[in-house]
Design a protein around this motif. Sequence first.
Motif, PDB file in Angstrom:
ATOM      1  N   SER A 155       1.067  -0.209  20.158  1.00 48.79           N
ATOM      2  CA  SER A 155       0.588  -0.673  18.707  1.00 48.79           C
ATOM      3  C   SER A 155      -0.764  -0.849  18.645  1.00 48.79           C
ATOM      4  O   SER A 155      -1.110  -1.030  17.668  1.00 48.79           O
ATOM      5  N   GLU A 156      -1.259  -1.112  19.712  1.00 46.25           N
ATOM      6  CA  GLU A 156      -2.873  -1.297  19.854  1.00 46.25           C
ATOM      7  C   GLU A 156      -3.471  -0.441  19.415  1.00 46.25           C
ATOM      8  O   GLU A 156      -4.609  -0.573  18.868  1.00 46.25           O
TER       9      GLU A 156
ATOM     10  N   ASN B 123      -2.919   1.471  16.994  1.00 47.31           N
ATOM     11  CA  ASN B 123      -2.455   1.825  15.314  1.00 47.31           C
ATOM     12  C   ASN B 123      -3.999   1.761  14.702  1.00 47.31           C
ATOM     13  O   ASN B 123      -4.067   2.463  13.396  1.00 47.31           O
ATOM     14  N   LYS B 124      -4.956   0.998  15.112  1.00 43.83           N
ATOM     15  CA  LYS B 124      -6.043   0.938  14.336  1.00 43.83           C
ATOM     16  C   LYS B 124      -6.878   2.127  14.464  1.00 43.83           C
ATOM     17  O   LYS B 124      -7.957   2.450  13.657  1.00 43.83           O
ATOM     18  N   PHE B 125      -6.492   3.100  15.268  1.00 44.65           N
ATOM     19  CA  PHE B 125      -7.402   4.501  15.394  1.00 44.65           C
ATOM     20  C   PHE B 125      -6.567   5.473  14.484  1.00 44.65           C
ATOM     21  O   PHE B 125      -6.852   6.632  14.449  1.00 44.65           O
ATOM     22  N   ALA B 126      -5.400   5.061  13.736  1.00 46.01           N
ATOM     23  CA  ALA B 126      -4.706   6.053  13.120  1.00 46.01           C
ATOM     24  C   ALA B 126      -5.521   6.942  12.210  1.00 46.01           C
ATOM     25  O   ALA B 126      -5.338   8.306  12.168  1.00 46.01           O
ATOM     26  N   GLU B 127      -6.564   6.291  11.372  1.00 41.46           N
ATOM     27  CA  GLU B 127      -7.264   7.151  10.537  1.00 41.46           C
ATOM     28  C   GLU B 127      -8.331   8.242  11.248  1.00 41.46           C
ATOM     29  O   GLU B 127      -8.562   9.268  10.748  1.00 41.46           O
ATOM     30  N   TYR B 128      -8.703   7.755  12.268  1.00 42.56           N
ATOM     31  CA  TYR B 128      -9.574   8.329  12.890  1.00 42.56           C
ATOM     32  C   TYR B 128      -8.762   9.731  13.350  1.00 42.56           C
ATOM     33  O   TYR B 128      -9.469  11.078  13.462  1.00 42.56           O
TER      34      TYR B 128
ATOM     35  N   ASP C 100     -11.751   2.051  23.157  1.00 41.23           N
ATOM     36  CA  ASP C 100     -10.797   0.982  23.523  1.00 41.23           C
ATOM     37  C   ASP C 100      -9.336   1.718  23.435  1.00 41.23           C
ATOM     38  O   ASP C 100      -8.535   0.973  23.332  1.00 41.23           O
ATOM     39  N   TYR C 101      -9.538   3.220  23.214  1.00 41.61           N
ATOM     40  CA  TYR C 101      -7.700   3.864  23.302  1.00 41.61           C
ATOM     41  C   TYR C 101      -7.033   3.576  24.435  1.00 41.61           C
ATOM     42  O   TYR C 101      -7.601   3.744  25.534  1.00 41.61           O
ATOM     43  N   LYS C 102      -5.949   2.940  24.168  1.00 43.32           N
ATOM     44  CA  LYS C 102      -4.977   2.937  25.525  1.00 43.32           C
ATOM     45  C   LYS C 102      -4.139   4.283  25.644  1.00 43.32           C
ATOM     46  O   LYS C 102      -3.357   4.538  24.810  1.00 43.32           O
TER      47      LYS C 102
END
Length: 266
Positions: free
Chosen positions: A223-224, A226-231, A187-189
């Motif tokens: 900003s969507e 941001n949930k993938f930052a740790e990955y 789901d990466y933008k």
Amino acid sequence: MKILKIILLITICFLFSCNKKHEQKDIEKSNDSISVYNQNQTKKEDTACLSEEKRAEKDIQSGKLVYFFFRGKIKMYRSDKEMKTLLSAYNIEIDSALVSCIPDLNGFKRDCYTSKMRIAIEKKYGNEFINTLRNLAEIQFVINNPNLVFKFEECDTTSRYPTTKNYSDYLKKPEEDFEKQFTYPKDYKFKSGKYFSSTQIYFILDKNGKISNIETDCSFTDSENNKFAEYFKNETVKFVKKTKWIPAKIKGIDVNSEMNFIYFHK
């Protein structure tokens, strides 16, 4: 009418007095170190510089040579201590001089003593004498500080990444290799504007090729994501850890150095 004449006379005297002051332009210091003569004289004398040059000539004739370390808004050397030791072997004395950001007066010079001494040293030992000693001093500094961590830009411009032959390739190859093996989340933008998102890793690479002190930073323009930052952080850390980095060098000697790897996202 009489009052008007008096006012006119006072005005003329005032203007005449100002013009005389303007034409004079005399500058004198109480210690007679600098003298600037008025516009009607063709010769100017920088007595401060003349005095310094005479003192330098006298010292040089007596066999005295002095090398100056400059302080101020110029390149500063970390190996001054080592440089002093090397210079002492040639019986060259050490002193320091301050570099000023204030411009010289027109027709006047500063550091005349130091200039004379520099010319005398070059005349006796050659134009590359100081540069050669400074290079040796830098090498000795590295040897004397085996545990020091050097900044990235302080090191030689040699490759620190395997399979690269030069510094230019090293600056781009790690990112290319990371991109080949990296998988973006479903789901990466992806990038849509002119600005890039990025993940950056800072670490220490020691002279034996080991890495430590890892820090990561991740930023997204959308900003969507941001949930993938740790990955993103974890994947780049894995890449950095499995890479067999080549230790940085200074004057050809392996050293500990600051490092960073940055990946610009698609």
